[in-house]
Design an enzyme around this catalytic site. Structure first.
Site, PDB file in Angstrom:
ATOM      1  N   THR A  73       2.467   5.323  -2.225  1.00  0.00           N
ATOM      2  CA  THR A  73       2.132   3.976  -2.709  1.00  0.00           C
ATOM      3  C   THR A  73       2.779   3.748  -4.072  1.00  0.00           C
ATOM      4  OG1 THR A  73       0.029   4.058  -1.515  1.00  0.00           O
ATOM      5  CG2 THR A  73       0.211   2.417  -3.272  1.00  0.00           C
ATOM      6  N   CYS A 326     -11.106  -2.558   8.439  1.00  0.00           N
ATOM      7  CA  CYS A 326     -12.476  -3.036   8.344  1.00  0.00           C
ATOM      8  C   CYS A 326     -12.683  -3.615   6.954  1.00  0.00           C
ATOM      9  CB  CYS A 326     -13.457  -1.895   8.567  1.00  0.00           C
ATOM     10  SG  CYS A 326     -13.310  -1.223  10.215  1.00  0.00           S
TER      11      CYS A 326
HETATM   12  N1  PMP Z   1       3.653   4.338   3.538  1.00  0.00           N
HETATM   13  C1  PMP Z   1       3.318   4.700   4.780  1.00  0.00           C
HETATM   14  C2  PMP Z   1       4.227   4.370   5.927  1.00  0.00           C
HETATM   15  C3  PMP Z   1       2.114   5.382   5.007  1.00  0.00           C
HETATM   16  O1  PMP Z   1       1.762   5.715   6.255  1.00  0.00           O
HETATM   17  C4  PMP Z   1       1.279   5.680   3.907  1.00  0.00           C
HETATM   18  C5  PMP Z   1      -0.031   6.428   4.093  1.00  0.00           C
HETATM   19  N2  PMP Z   1      -0.920   5.818   4.977  1.00  0.00           N
HETATM   20  C6  PMP Z   1       1.679   5.277   2.625  1.00  0.00           C
HETATM   21  C7  PMP Z   1       2.882   4.621   2.484  1.00  0.00           C
HETATM   22  C8  PMP Z   1       0.850   5.566   1.417  1.00  0.00           C
HETATM   23  O2  PMP Z   1       0.936   6.910   1.077  1.00  0.00           O
HETATM   24  P1  PMP Z   1       0.023   7.561  -0.077  1.00  0.00           P
HETATM   25  O3  PMP Z   1      -1.292   7.853   0.573  1.00  0.00           O
HETATM   26  O4  PMP Z   1       0.747   8.804  -0.470  1.00  0.00           O
HETATM   27  O5  PMP Z   1      -0.058   6.594  -1.183  1.00  0.00           O
END
Ligand code: PMP
Length: 389
Positions: A73, A326
């Site tokens: 993120t 949700c």
């Molecule tokens: N990008 C994608 C495609 C993801 O699947 C995820 C995690 N669900 C993230 C970004 C975010 O990753 P993080 O939990 O390391 O912030």
């Protein structure tokens, strides 16, 4: 923690004992600040350099191209906000991304739009495949950055990075790839990808949460999100060394068994898909015709709400996930499945099974049997009422 059969590896993965043990070693032995010039500091610095080299080897980039972040993120934010800042002078302020990017990236796009930045979205077809002609139309010479995930977290459908990267390059735009789901589930290689920037996250490959990286191609002048002198002035803040070491240990483990793991997950996923589709005609698989990650199976049982399906499965000892979010107002349909053209009811019915390297054939048989037992009867047409003689 006994989760029964755990098929939610796209959300996060169990942390291997070897990863934990290397992290404990880092915490007990390399606890000093890697920026300190004294002996203990220099020891921590060597541990950091070693871990960096191992992560870089697995991703296929240079150690100097890696910027450790708190996860994907943060890496996505750094790529987008950094590109907009860096390219302001050249009047490139438009961003193009796929409409099925991760929710965190789409939320950033929404925020940027409210601040006046133009963000254009590239759609996908009914199988989840990127609309390449639309990509060609949208990627112009005023674009700062093109963002394309390597693989979608919900459907597992892989995206044509190799086709889009040259479009970005020809337009003078930077190319950012969110490879969070592709790492450890494909033969991902930064150097060969054509990307300028790439986000990855440790906790999707057996590493700890809260650590990831942005790969920044050599020579690309990307400003930091957090100012400070660590990470070659690209990410301020004392490095999270135990987590970085855990990330490196997870990379080593994934690299050692990659070809075997990919093949095993692919064959087990095929068995799961065939077992469900063969027995329950109401099952619809999302992205069945598209190239997909080997571990992901996203489907719906008719239009049964995912919440109902998942709670029944969990009571039967099977943990999976839905793409639907949700919120206080109830279940929101998955934005990804809506983009594939699913109706609201269908998009609320999407259930994702995501396998890991530890998933076994026995577990897959348990899942098939459980689904037939607890979901099957919900799909069967009600028997005609017996007519009293
Ligand atoms: N990008 C994608 C495609 C993801 O699947 C995820 C995690 N669900 C993230 C970004 C975010 O990753 P993080 O939990 O390391 O912030």
């Amino acid at each position: 923690m006994n989760a029964g059969v755990y098929l939610d590896h796209n959300a996060t993965t169990p942390v291997a004992a070897e990863v934990i043990s290397q992290m404990v070693d880092a915490m007990s032995q390399a606890w000093a600040n890697p920026s300190s010039v004294h002996g203990p500091g220099q020891g921590a610095r060597r541990t950091l350099a070693d871990a960096r080299a191992r992560v870089a080897r697995f991703i296929g980039c240079l150690g100097t191209e890696l910027v450790f972040t708190s996860g994907a993120t943060e890496a996505n934010h750094m790529a987008v906000l950094g590109a907009l800042t860096a390219r302001r002078a050249s009047m490139r302020q438009r961003v193009v991304m796929s409409a099925v990017e991760h929710a965190g990236l789409l939320a950033l796009a929404q925020r940027l739009r409210s601040e006046g930045v133009v963000v254009d979205l590239i759609g996908v077809d009914a199988q989840g495949r990127l609309d390449l002609p639309q990509a060609r139309r949208l990627i112009g010479t005023d674009v700062a950055l093109v963002c394309l995930m390597a693989a979608n977290n919900e459907t597992g459908v892989t995206m044509p990075v190799a086709d889009v990267a040259p479009l970005a390059q020809a337009a003078g735009a930077w190319m950012h790839v969110d490879a969070t789901q592709a790492l450890g589930k494909s033969a991902l290689n930064f150097a060969a990808s054509g990307a300028d920037l790439m986000a990855v996250s440790a906790h999707k490959i057996g590493g700890p949460k809260g650590i990831g990286a942005l790969v920044v191609k050599k020579g690309l002048a990307l400003p930091p999100l957090l100012s400070g002198r660590q990470e070659r002035h690209r990410r301020g803040g004392t490095e999270n060394l135990p987590a970085i070491v855990g990330f490196a240990a997870a990379c080593d483990a994934a690299a050692a068994a990659l070809a075997h793991d990919l093949e095993q997950m692919r064959s087990l996923r095929q068995r799961l898909q065939a077992g469900l589709v063969g027995a329950l005609p109401e099952v619809h698989v999302f992205g069945a015709e598209a190239p997909r990650l080997p571990n992901t199976l996203c489907l719906r049982f008719g239009e049964l709400d995912a919440e109902l399906v998942l709670s029944r499965l969990e009571r039967a000892g099977v943990v999976a996930a839905s793409g639907a979010a949700c919120s206080a107002g109830g279940t929101q349909p998955s934005h990804v499945l809506l983009e594939l053209g699913a109706s609201t009811a269908q998009a609320k019915a999407g259930v994702r099974f995501s396998l890991g390297p530890q998933t076994t054939g026995e577990e897959i048989e348990v899942v098939i049997a459980a689904a037939l037992r607890v979901i099957g009867p919900l799909l069967a047409p009600a028997p005609a009422a017996a007519i009293a003689a």
